[in-house]
Design a protein around this motif. Structure first.
Motif, mmCIF file in Angstrom:
data_model
loop_
_atom_site.group_PDB
_atom_site.id
_atom_site.type_symbol
_atom_site.label_atom_id
_atom_site.label_comp_id
_atom_site.label_asym_id
_atom_site.label_seq_id
_atom_site.Cartn_x
_atom_site.Cartn_y
_atom_site.Cartn_z
ATOM 1 N N GLU A 104 0.825 -1.207 0.000
ATOM 2 C CA GLU A 104 0.000 0.000 0.000
ATOM 3 C C GLU A 104 0.857 1.254 0.000
ATOM 4 N N ASP A 105 1.972 1.226 0.706
ATOM 5 C CA ASP A 105 2.855 2.395 0.730
ATOM 6 C C ASP A 105 3.452 2.649 -0.645
ATOM 7 N N VAL A 106 3.897 1.605 -1.319
ATOM 8 C CA VAL A 106 4.459 1.756 -2.663
ATOM 9 C C VAL A 106 3.413 2.337 -3.616
ATOM 10 N N VAL A 107 2.201 1.819 -3.553
ATOM 11 C CA VAL A 107 1.142 2.297 -4.444
ATOM 12 C C VAL A 107 0.804 3.758 -4.158
ATOM 13 N N ILE A 108 0.685 4.121 -2.886
ATOM 14 C CA ILE A 108 0.371 5.508 -2.523
ATOM 15 C C ILE A 108 1.460 6.460 -3.013
ATOM 16 N N LEU A 109 2.730 6.088 -2.832
ATOM 17 C CA LEU A 109 3.821 6.948 -3.285
ATOM 18 C C LEU A 109 3.841 7.061 -4.813
ATOM 19 N N ALA A 110 3.535 5.967 -5.505
ATOM 20 C CA ALA A 110 3.474 6.011 -6.965
ATOM 21 C C ALA A 110 2.348 6.928 -7.433
ATOM 22 N N GLU A 111 1.185 6.834 -6.779
ATOM 23 C CA GLU A 111 0.066 7.700 -7.137
ATOM 24 C C GLU A 111 0.385 9.160 -6.839
ATOM 25 N N ALA A 112 1.036 9.414 -5.716
ATOM 26 C CA ALA A 112 1.412 10.776 -5.360
ATOM 27 C C ALA A 112 2.405 11.354 -6.364
ATOM 28 N N MET A 113 3.347 10.526 -6.810
ATOM 29 C CA MET A 113 4.334 10.984 -7.802
ATOM 30 C C MET A 113 3.633 11.344 -9.104
ATOM 31 N N GLY A 114 2.676 10.516 -9.523
ATOM 32 C CA GLY A 114 1.939 10.804 -10.743
ATOM 33 C C GLY A 114 1.144 12.086 -10.635
ATOM 34 N N PHE A 115 0.510 12.301 -9.490
ATOM 35 C CA PHE A 115 -0.274 13.523 -9.317
ATOM 36 C C PHE A 115 0.624 14.754 -9.270
ATOM 37 N N LEU A 116 1.696 14.650 -8.514
ATOM 38 C CA LEU A 116 2.568 15.802 -8.309
ATOM 39 C C LEU A 116 3.164 16.302 -9.620
ATOM 40 N N PHE A 117 3.467 15.359 -10.521
ATOM 41 C CA PHE A 117 4.086 15.743 -11.795
ATOM 42 C C PHE A 117 3.127 15.608 -12.979
ATOM 43 N N ASN A 118 1.826 15.504 -12.655
ATOM 44 C CA ASN A 118 0.785 15.587 -13.675
ATOM 45 C C ASN A 118 0.989 14.572 -14.803
ATOM 46 N N THR A 119 1.206 13.312 -14.404
ATOM 47 C CA THR A 119 1.410 12.255 -15.385
ATOM 48 C C THR A 119 0.631 11.009 -14.964
ATOM 49 N N ASP A 120 0.138 10.272 -15.945
ATOM 50 C CA ASP A 120 -0.580 9.025 -15.669
ATOM 51 C C ASP A 120 0.368 7.833 -15.577
ATOM 52 N N THR A 121 1.634 8.041 -15.899
ATOM 53 C CA THR A 121 2.592 6.939 -15.970
ATOM 54 C C THR A 121 3.781 7.208 -15.059
ATOM 55 N N VAL A 122 4.210 6.189 -14.354
ATOM 56 C CA VAL A 122 5.423 6.284 -13.559
ATOM 57 C C VAL A 122 6.295 5.064 -13.840
ATOM 58 N N GLY A 123 7.577 5.224 -13.654
ATOM 59 C CA GLY A 123 8.511 4.110 -13.709
ATOM 60 C C GLY A 123 8.980 3.815 -12.291
ATOM 61 N N LEU A 124 8.877 2.570 -11.877
ATOM 62 C CA LEU A 124 9.100 2.216 -10.470
ATOM 63 C C LEU A 124 10.028 1.014 -10.374
ATOM 64 N N ARG A 125 10.937 1.060 -9.399
ATOM 65 C CA ARG A 125 11.812 -0.078 -9.131
ATOM 66 C C ARG A 125 11.885 -0.297 -7.622
#
Length: 230
Positions: A104-125
């Motif tokens: 859940e933490d990984v998903v929340i941070l990924a969603e926050a990154m997408g919102f903050l930078f106005n993108t629907d796509t993120v790259g995650l490792r």
């Protein structure tokens, strides 16, 4: 809580013409205990924004489950964060029942990154490491990256006044030492959520945050998450 309720509206990256020379004595980092510190990465002078937070017991249990599983972990994801990311994490991680908070933490941070930078796509490792990945101080040639360490020591970084940028790049006997003052080296703590501005950010080409992977003791694991927008 959705990311949109945590952040102000996303801002565009600054234009190169908006930046003036930066005095070495001017702090180029922002730290705080709340998520509102992260959007400060959009400020011209800021190259590091850190939300300080401890690793809670549930998060730690999930991280330890990965380290104790006795198998490698190198999870790579590119796409829209949400249900598919959550499913992929549960399919990949060891001990899924113990890893709910971690997922859940990984998903929340990924969603926050997408919102903050106005993108629907993120790259995650998400990787379990047993050795420094980038032991030499360097600057990333990308706009920005989110970093958090769930287990083990966090990334190390240098204030501008403590470095000589002429020493960056491939090692060469003719280059000066990068670090001017060993005592000035700073380190993120486990649990911290940090945004690192790189040289690929428009207007920040000469000021990307200089950082490196921390040294690890023999047998010491490190669980590292990095997220890139777009």
């Amino acid at each position: 809580m959705p990311p949109s309720s945590l952040f102000p509206a996303p801002l565009p990256c600054p234009d190169a013409t908006a930046l003036a020379p930066r005095p070495l004595s001017t702090p180029h980092w922002a730290e705080g205990g709340g998520i509102e510190v992260l959007p400060r990465i959009f400020e011209d002078a800021i190259t590091l924004a850190v939300m300080r937070r401890p690793v809670g017991s549930d998060l730690l249990a999930g991280a330890l489950a990965q380290a104790e599983a006795g198998r490698p972990l190198s999870f790579n994801w590119r796409g829209a964060p949400g249900v598919e990311l959550r499913t992929a994490l549960f399919e990949t991680l060891a001990a899924p029942a113990a890893s709910v908070a971690l997922v859940e933490d990984v998903v929340i941070l990924a969603e926050a990154m997408g919102f903050l930078f106005n993108t629907d796509t993120v790259g995650l490792r998400l990787r379990l490491l047993d050795a420094p990945m980038c032991p030499r101080f360097h600057c990333d040639n990308l706009p920005v990256r989110m970093v958090t360490t769930y287990l083990g020591p966090g990334s190390e970084w240098l204030p501008e006044a403590a470095m000589n940028r002429a020493g960056l790049g491939a090692p060469n006997a003719a280059k000066p030492e990068i670090v001017r003052d060993d005592d000035a080296i700073r380190r993120l703590e486990s649990g911290d959520v940090a945004l690192l501005k790189g040289s690929g950010w428009i207007g920040n080409e000469s000021h990307g945050l200089v950082h490196r992977s921390p040294a690890l003791a023999e047998g010491q694991p490190r669980l590292l998450l990095t997220i890139d927008p777009g």
